[in-house]
Design an enzyme around this catalytic site. Sequence first.
Site, PDB file in Angstrom:
ATOM      1  N   LYS A 141     -11.550  42.121  62.045  1.00  0.00           N
ATOM      2  CA  LYS A 141     -10.861  42.711  62.888  1.00  0.00           C
ATOM      3  C   LYS A 141     -11.486  43.367  63.873  1.00  0.00           C
ATOM      4  O   LYS A 141     -12.273  43.943  63.946  1.00  0.00           O
ATOM      5  CB  LYS A 141      -9.695  43.657  61.824  1.00  0.00           C
ATOM      6  CG  LYS A 141      -8.669  44.277  62.700  1.00  0.00           C
ATOM      7  CD  LYS A 141      -7.831  45.024  61.910  1.00  0.00           C
ATOM      8  CE  LYS A 141      -6.703  45.624  62.805  1.00  0.00           C
ATOM      9  NZ  LYS A 141      -5.770  46.482  61.886  1.00  0.00           N
ATOM     10  N   SER A 164      -1.006  45.361  62.247  1.00  0.00           N
ATOM     11  CA  SER A 164      -1.566  45.354  63.210  1.00  0.00           C
ATOM     12  C   SER A 164      -2.617  44.218  63.193  1.00  0.00           C
ATOM     13  O   SER A 164      -3.387  43.690  63.807  1.00  0.00           O
ATOM     14  CB  SER A 164      -2.230  46.438  63.725  1.00  0.00           C
ATOM     15  OG  SER A 164      -3.082  47.140  62.930  1.00  0.00           O
ATOM     16  N   SER A 216      -0.617  47.201  57.753  1.00  0.00           N
ATOM     17  CA  SER A 216      -1.554  46.287  58.802  1.00  0.00           C
ATOM     18  C   SER A 216      -2.127  45.260  57.905  1.00  0.00           C
ATOM     19  O   SER A 216      -2.592  44.433  58.505  1.00  0.00           O
ATOM     20  CB  SER A 216      -2.153  47.108  59.685  1.00  0.00           C
ATOM     21  OG  SER A 216      -1.297  47.419  60.736  1.00  0.00           O
TER      22      SER A 216
HETATM   23  N1  GLN Z   1       3.213  49.199  61.897  1.00  0.00           N
HETATM   24  C1  GLN Z   1       2.480  50.575  61.410  1.00  0.00           C
HETATM   25  C2  GLN Z   1       2.144  51.148  62.815  1.00  0.00           C
HETATM   26  O1  GLN Z   1       2.384  50.756  63.603  1.00  0.00           O
HETATM   27  C3  GLN Z   1       1.290  50.237  60.645  1.00  0.00           C
HETATM   28  C4  GLN Z   1       0.026  49.856  61.409  1.00  0.00           C
HETATM   29  C5  GLN Z   1      -0.936  49.657  60.633  1.00  0.00           C
HETATM   30  O2  GLN Z   1      -1.259  49.763  59.358  1.00  0.00           O
HETATM   31  N2  GLN Z   1      -2.350  50.006  61.478  1.00  0.00           N
HETATM   32  O3  GLN Z   1       1.790  52.346  62.623  1.00  0.00           O
END
Ligand code: GLN
Length: 492
Positions: free
Chosen positions: A79, A154, A178
């Site tokens: 990532k 994400s 995410s």
């Molecule tokens: N969708 C969640 C957010 O926007 C989680 C994102 C994540 O786990 N990095 O914060």
Amino acid sequence: MTDLHRLSIRELSEGLKTAQFSSRELTEHYLKRIAHIDPKVKSYVTVTAEQALAEADAADAALKSGNAHALAGIPLAHKDIFCTQGIKTTAGSKMLDNFISPYDATVVAKAKAAGLVTLGKVNMDEFAMGSTSENSYVGATSNPWALDHVPGGSSGGSAAAVAADLAPIATGTDTGGSIRQPASFCGLTGLKPTYGRVSRFGMIAYASSLDQGGPMARSAEDCAYLMNVIAGHDAKDSTSINKEVDDYVANLNGTTVKGLRIGIPKQYFNVAGLDADVKARVEESLKKLEEMGATLVEIDLNMTEAYVPTYYLIAPAEASSNLSRFDGVRYGYRCENPVDLMDLYKRSRSEGFGAEVQRRILIGTYALSAGYYDAYYVKAQKVRRLIQQDFLKAFENVDVIAAPSAPTTAYKIGANLSPTEMYLGDIYTLAVNLAGLPAINAPVGFDKDSLPVGLQLIGNYWSESQLLSIVHQYQQNTDWHTKRAAIAEENA
Ligand code: GLN
């Protein structure tokens, strides 16, 4: 060989050890697939072909000498939130478009030390804020199961790359879902470890008390192999725990599903917005686990309604603090021709950050400001503790807790949900991070549009082995994890 991308991590490891193919051949095979197929998926931000081939040659030499790590020579994608020395690390942001880290994140260093080959860096929502990967400055990634749909976020690039067979495994990070949600949207297995199990050093911070890295792969077995490499204490991360690391691969059959008590939270299955197909597939998977000998126990998790507001207060508060370092002075994007220092700060941040990141910085700064700190931030911390206690109480009576990973399957690209609609989609994943618990997503079938559905199992602290083992046994008795998107069937 044209089907090297069909092999599991165990099969790749065996094939490399017995010289059925070399790491160079395997790496070239994946690079070729990326060149042919990724223009349609757009999972990679950076492909590091030259470096990958050099790493492959080094792995081949180690394999020949006979003292290579089990994963030596196997490719992976990182990532783009993990710092990689000499390779661009953008975190999906224009702010870091030209950022080349002078050091490797611990996860990256450990992967390198094991002889894993870095294929490149994969796309993500800007600074990991989002659930679709559309918040990336380079644009959206496609879901390999339906190219006009998002892969989730994400860690959407990680999920799309593995689901299209453009990497056998990938790293992801999970601050509020995410790893689990994109794994769910793309039909993969993804593990969010207990907070502190995997080092955060060199992982660009979003919300430091919630962030945790973990593996994304096709199966629990593949995840276990990567966990064996990346888990463990790190003196460079004061929140990583100095606690013995399990052998996740050796433990894959260590938990028996027979007699396992699985908690089913009443509140979770009555959530408005839970898609009927998702509910049905998750219930079928639970029935399967019941057939395998598990007992389903209805439980209460009374704090469910507080998950979204609590997370969306604490995460932006921490983000507003973490992102204050991007000011256009030391590194990152700097605006053109600033007239004075204030102008430099203001325009560098306004031009360098996207809309969602700016929204969260504003919310977080407001919640932390004098006069509101007690009313919002301190209050949210108290609720966070209650959410944790709710889980601990549940674990007195059950071994693991089952839930969907997301209330829906993948959204269409450009669906343009409002921020609050988007945040509600995180209902099933956020509490795990607030409590610091481990949880896993496993693919359990498809909806009426042939999009993957995921089951989430939440464990008590340090139960990664147990979660991987349960899913491994489920995967020995089902074949959802072996299904491939049509695009993954294409040969390069
Ligand atoms: N969708 C969640 C957010 O926007 C989680 C994102 C994540 O786990 N990095 O914060």
